[in-house]
Design a protein around this motif. Structure first.
Motif, short mmCIF file in Angstrom:
data_model
loop_
_atom_site.label_atom_id
_atom_site.label_comp_id
_atom_site.label_asym_id
_atom_site.label_seq_id
_atom_site.Cartn_x
_atom_site.Cartn_y
_atom_site.Cartn_z
N ARG A 62 -48.14 -13.82 -34.45
CA ARG A 62 -49.41 -13.43 -33.28
C ARG A 62 -49.94 -12.26 -33.70
N THR A 89 -41.44 -17.92 -29.08
CA THR A 89 -42.11 -18.63 -28.12
C THR A 89 -41.60 -18.52 -26.56
N LYS A 90 -40.50 -18.20 -26.54
CA LYS A 90 -39.85 -17.88 -25.11
C LYS A 90 -40.49 -16.45 -24.89
N LEU A 100 -43.44 -15.27 -25.71
CA LEU A 100 -44.87 -15.79 -25.36
C LEU A 100 -44.97 -16.27 -24.06
N ARG A 101 -44.63 -17.12 -23.66
CA ARG A 101 -44.04 -17.59 -22.38
C ARG A 101 -44.07 -16.79 -21.43
N THR A 102 -43.01 -15.80 -21.40
CA THR A 102 -42.79 -14.62 -20.43
C THR A 102 -44.04 -13.89 -20.48
N VAL A 134 -47.28 -14.59 -20.82
CA VAL A 134 -48.28 -15.16 -20.20
C VAL A 134 -48.01 -15.29 -18.71
N LYS A 135 -46.77 -15.28 -18.43
CA LYS A 135 -46.28 -15.68 -16.93
C LYS A 135 -46.61 -14.03 -16.08
#
Length: 62
Positions: free
Chosen positions: A35, A50-51, A53-55, A57-58
């Protein structure tokens, strides 16, 4: 060895156990994605799990 730039998550090693209880070596690899991110005012390409990245975004909306 690939490693997440944010969390430091990397490949972990262990054994697979068959029904006969025989051990074989195996590795669990993190799901890493390339990224482009702004770091110190510059765009850099980094490997991020990916974990992570999700964090990101959240927590971006807070």
């Amino acid at each position: 060895m690939a490693k997440c730039a944010l969390t430091g998550k990397k490949t972990t090693f262990g054994h697979s156990r068959s029904f006969s209880f025989k051990l074989t070596n195996r590795a669990w690899k993190p799901n890493l994605q390339r990224r482009r991110m702004m770091i110190d005012g510059r765009m850099q390409t980094v490997m991020v799990s990916t974990k992570a990245l999700r964090t990101m975004v959240k927590t971006k909306g807070k």
